[in-house]
Motif scaffolding. Structure first.
Motif, mmCIF file in Angstrom:
data_model
loop_
_atom_site.group_PDB
_atom_site.id
_atom_site.type_symbol
_atom_site.label_atom_id
_atom_site.label_comp_id
_atom_site.label_asym_id
_atom_site.label_seq_id
_atom_site.Cartn_x
_atom_site.Cartn_y
_atom_site.Cartn_z
ATOM 1 N N HIS A 6 0.840 -1.213 0.000
ATOM 2 C CA HIS A 6 0.000 0.000 0.000
ATOM 3 C C HIS A 6 0.865 1.249 0.000
ATOM 4 O O HIS A 6 1.461 1.593 1.013
ATOM 5 C CB HIS A 6 -0.905 -0.019 1.235
ATOM 6 C CG HIS A 6 -2.073 0.906 1.175
ATOM 7 N ND1 HIS A 6 -3.373 0.476 1.066
ATOM 8 C CD2 HIS A 6 -2.141 2.261 1.204
ATOM 9 C CE1 HIS A 6 -4.195 1.514 1.044
ATOM 10 N NE2 HIS A 6 -3.463 2.619 1.122
ATOM 11 N N HIS A 8 1.278 5.467 -1.794
ATOM 12 C CA HIS A 8 0.688 6.588 -2.533
ATOM 13 C C HIS A 8 1.831 7.390 -3.143
ATOM 14 O O HIS A 8 2.123 8.503 -2.719
ATOM 15 C CB HIS A 8 -0.151 7.473 -1.608
ATOM 16 C CG HIS A 8 -1.326 6.786 -0.994
ATOM 17 N ND1 HIS A 8 -2.507 6.595 -1.674
ATOM 18 C CD2 HIS A 8 -1.496 6.207 0.216
ATOM 19 C CE1 HIS A 8 -3.369 5.949 -0.894
ATOM 20 N NE2 HIS A 8 -2.771 5.690 0.263
ATOM 21 N N GLU A 92 -8.341 2.340 -2.460
ATOM 22 C CA GLU A 92 -8.830 1.864 -1.215
ATOM 23 C C GLU A 92 -10.259 2.315 -1.043
ATOM 24 O O GLU A 92 -10.611 3.456 -1.345
ATOM 25 C CB GLU A 92 -7.953 2.309 -0.039
ATOM 26 C CG GLU A 92 -7.715 3.819 0.007
ATOM 27 C CD GLU A 92 -6.642 4.174 1.010
ATOM 28 O OE1 GLU A 92 -6.858 3.965 2.201
ATOM 29 O OE2 GLU A 92 -5.593 4.680 0.590
ATOM 30 N N HIS A 151 -6.510 -2.827 5.330
ATOM 31 C CA HIS A 151 -5.278 -2.058 5.219
ATOM 32 C C HIS A 151 -5.021 -1.308 6.519
ATOM 33 O O HIS A 151 -5.952 -0.918 7.209
ATOM 34 C CB HIS A 151 -5.406 -1.150 3.985
ATOM 35 C CG HIS A 151 -5.096 0.274 4.164
ATOM 36 N ND1 HIS A 151 -3.804 0.737 4.294
ATOM 37 C CD2 HIS A 151 -5.880 1.370 4.205
ATOM 38 C CE1 HIS A 151 -3.837 2.059 4.402
ATOM 39 N NE2 HIS A 151 -5.072 2.456 4.361
ATOM 40 N N ASP A 201 1.869 2.665 3.437
ATOM 41 C CA ASP A 201 0.897 3.748 3.289
ATOM 42 C C ASP A 201 1.637 5.077 3.067
ATOM 43 O O ASP A 201 1.140 6.136 3.418
ATOM 44 C CB ASP A 201 -0.025 3.852 4.516
ATOM 45 C CG ASP A 201 -1.331 4.597 4.220
ATOM 46 O OD1 ASP A 201 -1.674 4.757 3.036
ATOM 47 O OD2 ASP A 201 -1.989 5.031 5.188
HETATM 48 ZN ZN LIG Z 1 -3.766 4.668 1.807
#
Ligand SMILES: [Zn+2]
Length: 253
Positions: A6, A8, A92, A151, A201
């Motif tokens: 996960h 970004h 997500e 997550h 994340d």
């Molecule tokens: Zn995220």
């Protein structure tokens, strides 16, 4: 190798060095990342990023923050993206009652629409749930066939166990390394080895010892080290197991 489930990397905090971060992934021992999306525009970019980089796969969908943006075309556009070979999940998606950027009823409606879409296209879902455990679980129980991962898990042992029973994978991130993480550590100890995933994340949720700095995929190693410590097995073993789990979950060879 490490599999960061996960990230970004399209976040503006990577605008100055995104290509460099991607180029350095394997040098840091990270073999794969999954770019998670927040809205439709972001989903289109995530699919493109995945097309351009062999280490990147994409999850596409509307984050609960963006649930209000759902309109008549969203489902068709997501469905088209979900057919792409490097797009491996819907995500997500979920509920966020901490910020409530979209009305809760809208969040629930759009979460369910995306679960049904994922079932229809036969992809797994990446679930975001913040301060919304009861409603998230109530919705997930309605779709017993769905394949999913929770997550950034920070819930209770009981919730983790119920999710595992439902066939879910549980992803742990930087929060596992925080000083006050006792509850998360207990959950990480209760999940069967073959259901564990690791993630950053990034750029959020930076693990100890880098808290306060921008998070990046390379730091997933610190999550794996902490997970190895609380499970009492070698880090290399956790890296191997979580990579195998991620590949199985996302359907990669
Ligand atoms: Zn995220």
């Amino acid at each position: 190798m490490l599999f960061d489930t996960h990230v970004h990397l399209l976040d503006e905090r990577f605008d100055d060095d995104r290509e460099a971060v991607l180029a350095q992934l394997t040098g840091h021992g990270v073999g794969n990342v999954v770019e998670a999306s927040s809205d439709l525009e972001n989903s289109i970019h995530a699919a493109a990023l995945a097309r351009e980089h062999h280490t990147v796969h994409a999850a596409v969908g509307l984050h609960p923050h963006s649930a209000s943006e759902w309109d008549g075309r969203t489902e068709d556009e997501l469905r088209t993206l979900l057919q792409e070979p490097k797009v491996v999940a819907a995500g997500e998606i979920g509920l966020d009652y901490h910020y409530d950027f979209s009305p809760r009823e809208k969040q629930k409606e759009v979460f369910e629409k995306q679960i049904r879409l994922a079932l229809d296209v036969d992809v797994p879902i990446v679930v975001h749930s913040r301060e919304a455990t009861a409603d998230t679980m109530e919705i997930l129980r309605k779709y017993p066939g769905v394949r999913g991962e929770m997550h950034c898990f920070s819930g209770s042992v009981e919730t983790a166990k119920e999710l595992v029973k439902m066939g879910f994978y549980i992803a742990f991130g930087g929060a596992l390394t925080f000083k006050n993480a006792r509850k998360t550590v207990e959950a990480a100890q209760a999940v069967p080895l073959d259901r564990l995933l690791v993630e950053t994340d990034c750029p959020y949720m930076t693990p100890v010892p880098f808290r306060g700095k921008r998070n990046e995929p390379a730091y997933v190693r610190y999550v794996a080290e902490k997970l190895a410590e609380v499970r009492g097995i070698p880090t290399e073993e956790i890296i191997r197991i979580t990579e195998e789990n991620a590949k199985r979950f996302f359907g990669l060879a």
